[in-house]
Structures are given as structure tokens and as C-alpha cells.
Design a protein around this motif. Structure first.
Motif: not given
Length: 150
Positions: A76-88
């Protein structure tokens, strides 16, 4: 296609085609790599994006089922991190795309000028590229007080 400072005068001359060549050869190649790079596609998949590679991922490693609490929390944390990095990455892509087109505009302005007006002032360059550079939280090198030509 060349550019360079002219004898320490603070004037930077850009020949016709230099900026468009820079945009075509480097920025466009970077943008294409951002779309097709395997690691970026995997990151987008972990972020839930089905447009890059066709599938989303819910496991960081094989066999990490949802039955193990710590593995589920890590996923779950990695998915959140991935989502934030994708936005950037998406924001960076927008800024680089604007810069690509703005460099083309400057190149056209240089080509359209007469020989005596082939230099474009830093102020004019800053005006054309302001939107693209603001995407990265900055402004043109030299700040707003510089008056040297490009």
C-alpha cells in the motif's frame, strides 16, 4: 547549428536552427524515453495507470499475498509512493513539452528576423519561455535583472 558566448562580452549568439535542434535532439528524445522506459512504465503500473503497459500491479514481489499484514502495508505504501512519483513525472513531462514548443517559437523568431536583428534579447527569450520554466519552479538563468542578449 551552434551557439556560444562571444568573446566575454556577455552576449550569447544562437544561430538559426540551434534551439530547434536542441529541442529535437535532446528534449524530444527525453520525452520519448519518459513514455517508453520500462522502469517508468512499471512505476506507472504500480500507481494504477493502465495506459503504460496495459496492467496494474498489486504485488511488489512474487508471492506477497494480501494475507500477510506487513506485506500488505508495504504494498500500500509503495502504491502511494508510486502514485506521487507518477504525478511528479507527469508534471515534469508537461513542463518539458512546453519548453520544447517554446524553444521552437524562439527558433522561429530568430529565423524570421533580419540579419541585423538576428539577436534576441534575454528579456524576449525569458518572455517566451516563462511558462515552461515556471513549471519547474524557476526562471531563466541570470535572473530578471540581466540584460545580456542570447
Amino acid at each position: 547549428m551552434s551557439g556560444g558566448e562571444q568573446g566575454g562580452t556577455g552576449t550569447y549568439k544562437v544561430t538559426e536552427g540551434y534551439l530547434q535542434g536542441l529541442a529535437d535532439q535532446h528534449i524530444n528524445a527525453f520525452l520519448e524515453d519518459l513514455k517508453t522506459n520500462h522502469a517508468v512504465q512499471m512505476l506507472r503500473g504500480f500507481a494504477g495507470d493502465t495506459t503504460a503497459g496495459g496492467a496494474t500491479f498489486d504485488r511488489i514481489y512474487a508471492g506477497s499475498g494480501k494475507g500477510v499484514t506487513s506485506a500488505a502495508l508495504l504494498q500500500d505504501r509503495f502504491a502511494q509512493f508510486s502514485s506521487q512519483l507518477k504525478t511528479q513525472l507527469d508534471n515534469f513531462n508537461v513542463g518539458m513539452t512546453k519548453l520544447y514548443f517554446d524553444l521552437g517559437k524562439v527558433d522561429l523568431a530568430l529565423k524570421g528576423g533580419e540579419d541585423s536583428a538576428s539577436d534576441i534579447s534575454k528579456t524576449a527569450f525569458d518572455t517566451v519561455t516563462k511558462d515552461a520554466l515556471s513549471q519547474f519552479g524557476g526562471s531563466a538563468p541570470g535572473g530578471s535583472g540581466s540584460t545580456s542578449a542570447i
